[in-house]
Design an enzyme around this catalytic site. Structure first.
Site, PDB file in Angstrom:
ATOM      1  N   LYS A  58      47.181 105.216  -9.696  1.00 47.20           N
ATOM      2  CA  LYS A  58      47.633 105.352 -11.082  1.00 47.20           C
ATOM      3  C   LYS A  58      46.578 104.780 -12.037  1.00 47.20           C
ATOM      4  O   LYS A  58      45.728 103.991 -11.631  1.00 47.20           O
ATOM      5  CB  LYS A  58      48.964 104.603 -11.277  1.00 47.20           C
ATOM      6  CG  LYS A  58      50.144 105.303 -10.630  1.00 47.20           C
ATOM      7  CD  LYS A  58      51.454 104.682 -11.027  1.00 47.20           C
ATOM      8  CE  LYS A  58      52.632 105.381 -10.375  1.00 47.20           C
ATOM      9  NZ  LYS A  58      52.879 106.736 -10.895  1.00 47.20           N
ATOM     10  N   ARG A 113      59.642 111.144  -3.256  1.00 44.90           N
ATOM     11  CA  ARG A 113      60.284 112.258  -2.554  1.00 44.90           C
ATOM     12  C   ARG A 113      60.114 112.140  -1.050  1.00 44.90           C
ATOM     13  O   ARG A 113      60.914 112.642  -0.282  1.00 44.90           O
ATOM     14  CB  ARG A 113      59.764 113.595  -3.103  1.00 44.90           C
ATOM     15  CG  ARG A 113      58.301 113.804  -2.944  1.00 44.90           C
ATOM     16  CD  ARG A 113      57.769 114.882  -3.872  1.00 44.90           C
ATOM     17  NE  ARG A 113      57.771 114.454  -5.276  1.00 44.90           N
ATOM     18  CZ  ARG A 113      57.382 115.216  -6.293  1.00 44.90           C
ATOM     19  NH1 ARG A 113      56.985 116.456  -6.077  1.00 44.90           N
ATOM     20  NH2 ARG A 113      57.419 114.760  -7.528  1.00 44.90           N
TER      21      ARG A 113
END
Ligand code: BES
Ligand code: ZN
Ligand code: ZN
Length: 486
Positions: free
Chosen positions: A265, A339
């Site tokens: 990130k 996920r």
């Protein structure tokens, strides 16, 4: 243990007016009522302090007039916000004992208004200050709700609000904890303690158990971390006629920190990623409420806990992972890790239970924040009835949802070439929906399922009337309401 999250500064009590000996009386008023004063209240939660002469004691007594805004616009959310602003006002002034006169909450049924008001008061008093070394200047406030009628009628509403607010506070408190305090291992221990305190069955699957099962999706996400992934399972058996019927399963994403992994990130994007465990904390908070409220319906909480870090052991882009379901996933982005964790958690849910419904809660995508901002969370579902029930609970609790599509056409975006699936489309189209479509591959069509993407709602950067800056505990009130209305 209890004091880890029982951080309320305000204690609620309910009493008859004749029993009250408080120092300050708070009366809710509307803007119209307030026009009679020389400084009229304008906004919800504005407070006017007035001096009244007490004939009995012949001393001045103080009454705080709490504005609920315009009478026609009063809803239980308005009352909740007013309660939150009152909490801040009381804490700032260090009021120790306060009587709140509820007889002016006349535009709503008294029950809904009282619940909203108590929730606002309790939630507005939440502070995360356990890591501050200096003694803060905040002090406990003892609030008595004054009623003229039969006391017991109101007591259960106050009790309900206390349980719900305590559970939201647990979710907030644990979400706030930094990643050097809460990691998958310490979280599993907290969950164990929580289960014991609330009489819940608790199963923890550690790295070895997950390896044996073949839950490689949740494992891979944790490979870069010193604290391996864990799957936490809490079970509440239900009560009364609901006991031992098919459970509702709540599945939560708990990334105790999401660095993005090798798909690292940015400098600003990484800040606040301790809040990537909020979905899981919502599930744990809800389990506490469900147990304390002794709801009829059996509920199972499954929390996938992992830390997404970089090291020589970390999973990489290009890895192909065989999930618990047997489906293979090629990693396009190690930052689409939620996920992966949820895919094995969802598979575990339907492999081990016969769920009445499965609801997952996750800070899954930045895309949902772009789409819906910080007003509504996204909901995707394979069952209209379940979606409607959750959306109605959202309207009632003001934890609002907005439905997004799940057309199979979106599957094209994550269809694998060397594997069954890719964990990301690699392009920016339909981010939240792509997340939902990915998860859908791990839920059989005959299982009623909804996915709540709470990335925008889980934390706030500014103080809100009953949510101070930081974790909001979003979803606990919504899920409790949904489960109570089944
Ligand atoms: N935890 C993030 C989502 C997130 C973003 C939560 C901002 C709260 C605030 C998630 O794991 C993530 O990084 N998602 C990616 C997915 C992408 C790589 C397919 C995203 O949304 O950009
Ligand atoms: Zn991520
Ligand atoms: Zn994440």
């Amino acid at each position: 243990m209890t004091d880890q999250y029982n951080n309320h500064l305000i204690m609620l009590d309910v009493c008859r007016e004749s029993d009250w000996e408080g120092e300050l009386l708070v009366s809710p008023i509307t803007v119209d009522d307030s026009k009679q004063t020389d400084k009229p209240a304008k906004d919800v939660g504005d407070i006017l302090l007035v001096e009244r002469h007490d004939e009995k004691s012949d001393k001045p007594v103080y009454e705080a007039l709490l504005s609920l805004g315009e009478e026609e616009k009063i809803t239980s959310e308005i009352v909740r916000q007013a309660g939150g602003r009152l909490a801040n006002w009381l804490i700032k002034r260090e009021h120790k004992s306060v009587g709140i006169n509820i007889k002016n909450l006349n535009n709503l049924d008294e029950t809904g208004a009282l619940k909203g008001f108590c929730e606002g008061l309790l939630l507005g008093s939440f502070r995360f200050d356990r890591h501050k070394s200096k003694d803060t200047d905040l002090h406990a406030t003892d609030v008595k709700i004054l009623v003229e009628e039969e006391k017991s009628k109101f007591e259960s509403d106050v009790d309900h609000s206390v349980v719900v607010a305590k559970s939201v506070s647990l979710a907030r408190e644990w979400s706030h904890e930094p990643p050097n305090i809460i990691n998958p291992v310490s979280l599993a221990q907290r969950a164990r303690d929580l289960a014991e305190e609330n009489g819940l069955k608790c199963t923890i699957l550690d790295e070895e158990d997950l390896k044996e099962l073949g839950a490689n999706a949740i494992r891979s996400v944790g490979f870069g971390s010193q604290t391996p992934s864990h799957l936490i399972i809490l079970e509440y058996p239900g009560s009364g006629s609901g006991k031992d019927s098919d459970p509702v399963i709540l599945v939560g994403k708990a990334l105790t920190f999401d660095s993005g992994g090798y798909s690292l990130k940015s400098l600003t994007g990484i800040r606040g990623m301790k809040y990537d465990k909020c979905g899981g904390m919502t599930v744990l908070g809800t389990m506490q409420a469900v147990a304390e409220l002794k709801l009829d319906v059996p509920v199972v909480g499954i929390v996938g806990a992992a830390e997404n870090m970089i090291s020589e052991n970390a999973y990489r882009p290009d890895d192909i992972i065989t999930t618990l379901s047997g489906k293979t996933v090629e990693i396009i982005s190690t930052d689409a890790e939620g996920r992966m964790v949820l895919s094995d958690s969802l598979t575990y849910a339907h492999q081990n239970y016969q769920p009445r419904a499965v609801i997952d809660v996750a800070t899954l995508t930045g895309g949902v924040v772009v789409a819906l901002g910080k007003v509504r969370a996204g909901i995707m579902a394979n069952d209209d009835g379940l979606a409607d029930a959750l959306m109605e609970a959202g309207e009632r609790t003001h934890e609002r949802l907005w439905r997004m599509p799940l057309d199979d056409d979106y599957f094209e975006l994550i269809k694998g070439s060397d594997s069954d699936l890719k964990n990301s489309a690699g392009i920016r189209q339909a981010h939240p929906v792509v997340g939902g479509i990915f998860l859908k591959q791990f839920v059989p069509d005959d299982v009623s399922w909804a996915h709540l993407d709470i990335a925008g709602m889980a934390s706030v950067t500014k103080n809100k009337p009953y949510s101070p800056k930081g974790a909001t505990g979003f979803g606990v009130r919504l899920l409790v309401d949904y489960l109570e209305n089944l």
